[in-house]
Design a protein around this motif. Structure first.
Motif, mmCIF file in Angstrom:
data_model
loop_
_atom_site.group_PDB
_atom_site.id
_atom_site.type_symbol
_atom_site.label_atom_id
_atom_site.label_comp_id
_atom_site.label_asym_id
_atom_site.label_seq_id
_atom_site.Cartn_x
_atom_site.Cartn_y
_atom_site.Cartn_z
ATOM 1 N N ILE A 289 0.842 -1.189 0.000
ATOM 2 C CA ILE A 289 0.000 0.000 0.000
ATOM 3 C C ILE A 289 0.877 1.239 0.000
ATOM 4 N N ILE B 96 -3.559 0.685 -3.416
ATOM 5 C CA ILE B 96 -3.472 -0.687 -2.913
ATOM 6 C C ILE B 96 -3.106 -1.633 -4.054
ATOM 7 N N LEU C 149 -2.756 -5.653 -4.734
ATOM 8 C CA LEU C 149 -3.050 -6.981 -4.193
ATOM 9 C C LEU C 149 -2.694 -8.016 -5.238
ATOM 10 N N TYR D 256 -5.944 -2.506 -6.743
ATOM 11 C CA TYR D 256 -7.210 -2.894 -6.123
ATOM 12 C C TYR D 256 -8.016 -1.644 -5.801
ATOM 13 N N SER D 257 -9.206 -1.536 -6.371
ATOM 14 C CA SER D 257 -10.054 -0.373 -6.101
ATOM 15 C C SER D 257 -11.414 -0.782 -5.554
ATOM 16 N N SER E 247 -9.982 2.138 -1.335
ATOM 17 C CA SER E 247 -8.677 2.790 -1.169
ATOM 18 C C SER E 247 -8.790 4.284 -0.865
ATOM 19 N N ASN F 8 -14.416 2.295 2.841
ATOM 20 C CA ASN F 8 -13.475 3.240 2.241
ATOM 21 C C ASN F 8 -12.175 2.567 1.832
ATOM 22 N N PHE F 9 -11.842 1.516 2.536
ATOM 23 C CA PHE F 9 -10.566 0.869 2.291
ATOM 24 C C PHE F 9 -10.716 -0.251 1.261
#
Lengths: 317, 317
Positions: free
Chosen positions: A130, A142, A144, A149-150, A157, B252-253
């Motif tokens: 990250i 991010i 992965l 990754y969204s 993120s 959010n993450f």
């Protein structure tokens, strides 16, 4: 070869990038967003054509174009929001592909910068990583299993808006306690201004900014802290405390291999990194187990072009 | 067929489970952890043998054994920590495989419960999902692309220790502000006790527990809130507020497709779910975009056995 485009609020920077991440040619133009999206996208298309012509490559050598935007795009390449640019539901991919006839891939700028770090920088070869871009706000990129990754709906993120405490001012988003109100450059500036306004005037920060609180920036604060200034150190310590809480939350949740610190705040370099690592060791949940390696991001201004080009590369492969 | 084992602080429950998730036979025994890990693991092995014999299956029909533990295991099947059981660095897989000669897979109990929900319950067919087990603490079970996710070092999905604010009491882990000190059954009980101790005695909770604050549990509080009790509603509102902050941070993450609420608190059912969904809609960052579907977990007590069996299935396939 790929073309990477870093669409910012002030400038559009574009570059020709080869498979190995070498930037072969760059060109930029002011964004001038108030002209409306059509004029901006015309300029983006023109930048691509100019680069192809000036760098003397054939159009069919460009396998893809990637763009990092200061906002959110959906999986079909529509820009959902770009608050800085005043964009909402703009068919960016369609408008570029129709004009250029080259595949276009779009993602958030922090995500794209994370991809640059993954391909060639601080997160190279890691499984999961990250990037935190600690600027006026906080962005997150991010990676992965080697891909950006969204999230399922593309709204992930948004690490800057993770709520981690209670703060003396509200976030732009309207909430209180967002990560970026504690650990961005805006956050440390506001807190330092507060400290001084409340009477902590025995600080070299005031000399450096000639008494003008509005001139305080993150560099002045970090420089003063490095010189041992008490007030600057209070501000830095607070930023570090909350930055580590944010990192701790990420580790507890995703347990990534690497967390890279980028953006303007990361210009404080090893000084910041050492404070963060020290605090994190005290803070982490499983004291005796390994956790994320915390590092400084490698790329500064080039991350946008490079990452965007790699977004294109990931898109077409 | 698989055998799933739910290793708890009080009981060890084991079950024979077929590929379709049907529990064909179960057996359990008290954990009695104070006897030491060898006696406990002997009993686990005996449970497996008993099930094979009593359910009249052939040993070679059992493709794998899965175990959910109230702690942390590494990728080699060693239990790193199990605080409740007093275990540290116990070679659980080795001690079982040597005795049973069947492949053994081990993971955290909340992760395993998440897998049960993914295979057959509230997260069925979803790409990414997260189960929050809201019990005395808060556990997290993350499913990413159809597999359990525990992070690179196996220390991920400790969602209960995400820091989301400042609280009037510290977490067992020594920190202040952990998610589970706001949104677990322990949290709502402590806060209700605090409210009453501070003079909010006009509450039917006191009648229900015959004036004994120690008898307050989450069910009494939710029941009283449903009846319109002011003090109970204050406690429920606070739990909902912070539960939504935790959910918001997760969205959010990771932006998952589904967030399932399990554990004792989820027994408050639709009443809780509606409050949470209402608050989340007000709270979410991108108001107009879809985000995680928040649902109640489907399995109660069976999740442990079922998920553990599926851990075995995922392990051998």
């Amino acid at each position: 070869m790929y073309i990477g485009i870093d669409l910012g609020g002030t400038n559009i920077a574009a570059g020709l990038v080869d498979d190995s991440g070498k930037i072969l040619y760059t060109k930029s133009t002011p964004t001038l967003a108030t002209r409306g999206y059509k004029a901006v996208i015309d300029d983006i298309n023109k930048l691509v054509k100019d680069i192809i012509e000036e760098a003397k490559v054939e159009k069919n050598e460009i396998k893809a174009i990637g763009i990092g935007i200061p906002g959110l795009a959906d999986k079909d390449g529509n820009v959902i929001f770009c608050v800085n640019l005043g964009w909402e539901n703009i068919p960016l991919r369609k408008m570029m592909e129709e004009e250029l006839n080259i595949p276009v891939f779009i993602d958030n700028d922090a995500t794209v910068a994370g991809l640059a770090e993954y391909e060639f920088g601080s997160m190279k070869g890691c499984k999961n990583g990250i990037l935190l871009t600690l600027g006026t706000g906080i962005g997150g990129g991010i990676i992965l299993n080697g891909e950006v990754y969204s999230g399922v709906h593309g709204v992930g993120s948004e690490i800057g808006h993770m709520i981690i405490g209670e703060n003396f001012y509200n976030c732009n988003c309207g909430k209180n306690g967002c990560f970026e109100t504690f650990a961005s450059s805006t956050a440390i500036i506001k807190y330092t201004q507060k400290l001084i306004s409340e009477g902590n005037t025995d600080t070299i920060i005031l000399q450096k900014v000639e008494g003008d609180l509005e001139k305080i920036n993150a560099k002045v604060i970090f420089d003063s802290a490095k010189e041992g200034d008490r007030v600057a150190k209070m501000a830095v310590d607070r930023l570090v405390k909350y930055l580590v809480i944010g990192i701790f939350n990420i580790v507890n949740f995703m347990d990534p291999e690497v967390i890279a610190l980028g953006g303007g705040i990361s210009n404080a370099g090893e000084y910041l990194l050492n404070l963060v690592k020290e605090e994190f060791e005290k803070f982490k949940y499983y004291k005796t187990l390994p956790a994320a390696n915390i590092v400084l991001a490698q790329f500064k201004n080039d991350a946008g072009i490079l990452g965007a080009a790699m977004l294109g590369k990931h898109g077409v492969r």
